[in-house]
Scaffold this motif. Sequence first.
Motif, mmCIF file in Angstrom:
data_model
loop_
_atom_site.group_PDB
_atom_site.id
_atom_site.type_symbol
_atom_site.label_atom_id
_atom_site.label_comp_id
_atom_site.label_asym_id
_atom_site.label_seq_id
_atom_site.Cartn_x
_atom_site.Cartn_y
_atom_site.Cartn_z
ATOM 1 N N PHE A 144 7.680 18.225 -16.613
ATOM 2 C CA PHE A 144 8.419 17.827 -15.428
ATOM 3 C C PHE A 144 9.912 17.990 -15.696
ATOM 4 C CE2 PHE A 144 4.674 14.754 -15.418
ATOM 5 C CZ PHE A 144 3.864 15.624 -14.691
ATOM 6 N N ASP A 145 10.488 19.094 -15.177
ATOM 7 C CA ASP A 145 11.908 19.400 -15.385
ATOM 8 C C ASP A 145 12.830 18.491 -14.602
ATOM 9 O OD1 ASP A 145 10.884 22.653 -15.607
ATOM 10 O OD2 ASP A 145 12.408 21.958 -17.011
ATOM 11 N N ASP A 146 12.423 18.165 -13.369
ATOM 12 C CA ASP A 146 13.369 17.573 -12.435
ATOM 13 C C ASP A 146 12.800 16.347 -11.744
ATOM 14 O OD1 ASP A 146 12.083 18.553 -9.710
ATOM 15 O OD2 ASP A 146 12.107 20.284 -11.055
ATOM 16 N N THR A 180 13.253 6.511 -8.367
ATOM 17 C CA THR A 180 13.239 7.893 -8.854
ATOM 18 C C THR A 180 11.819 8.430 -8.819
ATOM 19 O OG1 THR A 180 15.121 7.413 -10.299
ATOM 20 C CG2 THR A 180 13.866 9.408 -10.776
ATOM 21 N N MET A 181 11.672 9.679 -8.375
ATOM 22 C CA MET A 181 10.346 10.283 -8.212
ATOM 23 C C MET A 181 10.357 11.735 -8.694
ATOM 24 S SD MET A 181 9.870 9.001 -4.272
ATOM 25 C CE MET A 181 11.580 9.394 -3.885
ATOM 26 N N THR A 182 9.193 12.209 -9.133
ATOM 27 C CA THR A 182 9.007 13.635 -9.404
ATOM 28 C C THR A 182 7.984 14.176 -8.417
ATOM 29 O OG1 THR A 182 7.254 13.259 -11.039
ATOM 30 C CG2 THR A 182 9.516 13.388 -11.860
ATOM 31 N N ILE A 183 8.162 15.440 -8.012
ATOM 32 C CA ILE A 183 7.218 16.136 -7.124
ATOM 33 C C ILE A 183 6.961 17.501 -7.739
ATOM 34 C CG2 ILE A 183 6.735 16.915 -4.781
ATOM 35 C CD1 ILE A 183 8.929 15.020 -3.793
ATOM 36 N N ASP A 184 5.713 17.741 -8.150
ATOM 37 C CA ASP A 184 5.374 18.957 -8.892
ATOM 38 C C ASP A 184 3.970 19.423 -8.517
ATOM 39 O OD1 ASP A 184 7.561 19.389 -11.121
ATOM 40 O OD2 ASP A 184 7.196 17.228 -11.058
ATOM 41 N N ILE A 199 17.269 8.013 -16.825
ATOM 42 C CA ILE A 199 16.484 7.661 -15.646
ATOM 43 C C ILE A 199 15.154 7.055 -16.059
ATOM 44 C CG2 ILE A 199 17.517 9.540 -14.323
ATOM 45 C CD1 ILE A 199 14.628 10.870 -14.504
ATOM 46 N N HIS A 200 14.465 6.472 -15.084
ATOM 47 C CA HIS A 200 13.111 5.952 -15.266
ATOM 48 C C HIS A 200 12.324 6.353 -14.019
ATOM 49 C CE1 HIS A 200 10.104 3.030 -16.859
ATOM 50 N NE2 HIS A 200 9.758 2.973 -15.584
ATOM 51 N N SER A 201 11.435 7.331 -14.152
ATOM 52 C CA SER A 201 10.658 7.804 -13.004
ATOM 53 C C SER A 201 9.647 6.735 -12.593
ATOM 54 C CB SER A 201 9.934 9.111 -13.341
ATOM 55 O OG SER A 201 9.108 9.514 -12.267
ATOM 56 N N ASP A 202 9.731 6.329 -11.324
ATOM 57 C CA ASP A 202 8.834 5.290 -10.812
ATOM 58 C C ASP A 202 7.505 5.843 -10.318
ATOM 59 O OD1 ASP A 202 10.743 2.877 -10.796
ATOM 60 O OD2 ASP A 202 11.889 4.403 -9.709
ATOM 61 N N ARG A 203 7.489 7.114 -9.933
ATOM 62 C CA ARG A 203 6.275 7.646 -9.301
ATOM 63 C C ARG A 203 6.221 9.151 -9.462
ATOM 64 N NH1 ARG A 203 1.980 8.921 -6.763
ATOM 65 N NH2 ARG A 203 1.125 7.669 -5.048
ATOM 66 N N ARG A 204 5.032 9.627 -9.784
ATOM 67 C CA ARG A 204 4.808 11.066 -9.859
ATOM 68 C C ARG A 204 3.964 11.491 -8.659
ATOM 69 N NH1 ARG A 204 0.526 15.053 -12.506
ATOM 70 N NH2 ARG A 204 1.355 16.838 -11.379
ATOM 71 N N PHE A 205 4.483 12.440 -7.870
ATOM 72 C CA PHE A 205 3.758 12.976 -6.724
ATOM 73 C C PHE A 205 3.385 14.434 -6.981
ATOM 74 C CE2 PHE A 205 6.308 9.630 -4.686
ATOM 75 C CZ PHE A 205 5.348 8.997 -3.895
ATOM 76 N N ALA A 206 2.222 14.847 -6.469
ATOM 77 C CA ALA A 206 1.897 16.262 -6.355
ATOM 78 C C ALA A 206 2.402 16.746 -4.997
ATOM 79 C CB ALA A 206 0.390 16.480 -6.460
ATOM 80 N N TYR A 207 2.663 18.042 -4.886
ATOM 81 C CA TYR A 207 3.120 18.583 -3.606
ATOM 82 C C TYR A 207 2.165 18.210 -2.474
ATOM 83 C CZ TYR A 207 6.703 21.486 -5.834
ATOM 84 O OH TYR A 207 7.815 21.913 -6.512
ATOM 85 N N GLU A 208 0.875 18.237 -2.763
ATOM 86 C CA GLU A 208 -0.117 17.948 -1.726
ATOM 87 C C GLU A 208 0.026 16.515 -1.214
ATOM 88 O OE1 GLU A 208 -1.467 21.377 -4.121
ATOM 89 O OE2 GLU A 208 -0.665 19.396 -4.607
ATOM 90 N N ASP A 209 0.353 15.569 -2.098
ATOM 91 C CA ASP A 209 0.533 14.171 -1.685
ATOM 92 C C ASP A 209 1.664 14.052 -0.661
ATOM 93 O OD1 ASP A 209 -1.372 13.514 -3.625
ATOM 94 O OD2 ASP A 209 0.173 13.197 -5.153
ATOM 95 N N VAL A 210 2.786 14.699 -0.961
ATOM 96 C CA VAL A 210 3.956 14.621 -0.086
ATOM 97 C C VAL A 210 3.703 15.360 1.222
ATOM 98 C CG1 VAL A 210 6.418 15.172 0.113
ATOM 99 C CG2 VAL A 210 5.492 14.371 -2.072
ATOM 100 N N GLN A 211 3.031 16.521 1.143
ATOM 101 C CA GLN A 211 2.761 17.290 2.355
ATOM 102 C C GLN A 211 1.879 16.501 3.323
ATOM 103 O OE1 GLN A 211 4.273 20.126 3.088
ATOM 104 N NE2 GLN A 211 3.305 20.137 5.107
ATOM 105 N N GLU A 212 0.917 15.770 2.792
ATOM 106 C CA GLU A 212 0.054 14.956 3.654
ATOM 107 C C GLU A 212 0.868 13.902 4.391
ATOM 108 O OE1 GLU A 212 -3.037 13.374 1.225
ATOM 109 O OE2 GLU A 212 -4.060 15.304 0.972
ATOM 110 N N MET A 213 1.858 13.305 3.706
ATOM 111 C CA MET A 213 2.718 12.321 4.375
ATOM 112 C C MET A 213 3.594 12.986 5.429
ATOM 113 S SD MET A 213 3.928 9.494 1.556
ATOM 114 C CE MET A 213 3.772 10.340 -0.009
ATOM 115 N N ILE A 214 4.108 14.176 5.122
ATOM 116 C CA ILE A 214 4.924 14.904 6.101
ATOM 117 C C ILE A 214 4.108 15.192 7.357
ATOM 118 C CG2 ILE A 214 6.066 17.128 6.540
ATOM 119 C CD1 ILE A 214 6.971 17.083 3.595
ATOM 120 N N LEU A 244 11.285 20.795 0.198
ATOM 121 C CA LEU A 244 12.047 19.583 -0.114
ATOM 122 C C LEU A 244 12.666 19.700 -1.500
ATOM 123 C CD1 LEU A 244 10.727 15.934 0.427
ATOM 124 C CD2 LEU A 244 12.165 16.560 -1.498
ATOM 125 N N ILE A 245 11.830 20.030 -2.482
ATOM 126 C CA ILE A 245 12.333 20.178 -3.853
ATOM 127 C C ILE A 245 13.230 21.399 -3.965
ATOM 128 C CG2 ILE A 245 11.639 20.691 -6.230
ATOM 129 C CD1 ILE A 245 11.273 17.775 -5.408
#
Length: 677
Positions: free
Chosen positions: A213-215, A202-206, A309-324, A386-387
């Motif tokens: 963190f709503d979602d 489970t991950m959050t992206i904010d 739930i148990h969130s395993d990792r918190r991502f910022a949008y910038e982190d995910v965009q760099e991977m994309i 994505l979100i």
Amino acid sequence: MSKRTKKNKSPDTGKKMYTGRLEVSRGGMGFVIVEGLEKDILIRPDRMSTALNGDEVRIEVRGHRDNNKRQEGEIIAILHRKQSEFSGHIEVHPHFAFMIPDSEKMPVDIYIPLHLLNGAKDGDHAMVRIVEWTGKTKNPVGEVVSVLTDESMNEIAMQGLLVENGFPLSFPDDVLEEAARYPEGIDKAELKQRRDMRGTLTMTIDPVDAKDFDDALSFKALKGGWYEVGVHIADVSHYVLPDSLLDKEAYRRATSVYLPDRVSPMLPERLSNELCSLRPNEDKYTFSAIFTINKQGKVKDTWIGKTVIHSDRRFAYEDVQEMIEGADGDHKKELMLLNGMAQALRAERFSKGAINFSSQEVRFKLDETGKPIGIVVKESKEAHQLIEEFMLLANRTIAEYVGNIRNKDKPVPFPYRVHDVPDEDKLKMFTVFAAHFGIRFDLTTPENIARSFNKMLASVQGKPEQHVLEQLGIRTMAKAVYTTENIGHYGLGFEHYCHFTSPIRRYPDVLVHRILQQCLTTSIHPIKNLEAQCRHCSDQERRAMETERAANKYKQVEYIQEYVGDEFEAVISGVATFGFWAETVAHKCEGLVPVNDLNDIDHFEFLENEYALVGRSTGLRFAMGDKVKVRVVAANLVKRQIDYALAETPQSARKGGAIKRGRPAKNEKSRTSKKRK
């Protein structure tokens, strides 16, 4: 939507009476907006009693104006004050005191008896609450609620904007006490009532600076090319119970307000940033929609219910965009699969009639005092999409599920998020303008209108006219609102839609969670006065947006005042008889170029259908979307206004080279137009 009007007969006079919201123009004239009436009801200043802009009032109709048959009325009762607290400066006299309001929306000073000063001194900047105001007295009576000890202009301005729009600066003590009673952690008995998702990735992206963190998204591979993707939403309704102190305060606010340097939350920090926030490495209660979905975004099965739930990792949008965009990172494989699904969902949505308006967001870089030292214009990228797509999928799925349930052979009352078709008159004017760029619209059906918009948006990508056509296109659209009457969401192309995914910051989402849980347990007890609650939430959303826009404008003015005398490339963003507005390309700071400042070039006429000022002799045009170079003349923080001057005549009017306009002498006073956008 419903056209029922709030009307009844006065028992004494037999005259028509209505209930509505008062809006006061800059000239002091009032207009009461009544649901279901095509025209607002005019209220002259001497018939307003003590009502203020935004108040809910009861009026009695007294006749019609001759020119357009608009009804006239008189306010006979104030049902609900939009605002009861005001900021301003205290003046203390030997036997009494007054508060001089900061806002022009409060037209009179507030009288303060000395025993209600509560420690405020002459010259202090304070918040004052009205405690008594009858039509028999010109000035309301107030008491000092708090003295603003931080006298920075920024603090006064931001707090003032919140109070001016009816958003409290703090929570009552009893509400904070109720929030503090809830313990940390997960209750074993409660866990048995929920689906345990703690073993699923489970991950959050904010946003990078987010605290609430709503979602969260969960991901698990299944057999046969299918995947389990869970959309998990903070279970605020577990803590905020109907009619509790927390519930009443959350409803009163109805939304969080996001200013450049702070958040005015709907819920106390104990809930919004701690108990309900889906922080990493913590067990949390959630309400979930779990989809069995393939890479192409095809949904085979859906499960809806309460989870842990148990969130395993918190991502910022910038982190995910760099991977994309090619970088390596944690859980990249899963994130790329989720992104592929989201893009497939997005493509399908647009193919079925959603309108693809792009969005830009202005973010400020602030120093430790809140002063802007930079402006960043952010655009929606694939990480945001994505979100967005999974949240849209969840919102649509919940609305469809509830919409298909019947209670005693009737639909379940539910707060839908709806968006009507474009305004016919605005759309016709827009299509005439778009035709200048060779764009043709098919207006035969709402579906064809949507296709025409998407075809236009695709064809103007990267062209000079892109910005103006996007902005004017958005202005033709109706406003999305909350209502129990489901007419669908035109802009998204959905027959059913609601807000389910942000209950920490939106009260309608809390209502959706409560009704959804009733539907899942088949114990349905319709919420009373739900349509009135929807209207309140829509009104509060509008006020929050007005507050956020005003705060952003303040920061832009504060930023640009450091550049008085400098020149910038800009784009014309609006046109009126008295001038045009220009928005700087680099930082989206909008200001007015008064038409009087153009008189040494030509005399200009305003062509409304062409959104342009046109010179009578030269034919020079200043139209929306045109590029211009402007010089910063003045920046007024109090009025949140920027004044520009044309620094260089555009190429279309040049004869034998550019016509440069000289800078004013240092002691020359700037000319500021009295008329504003």
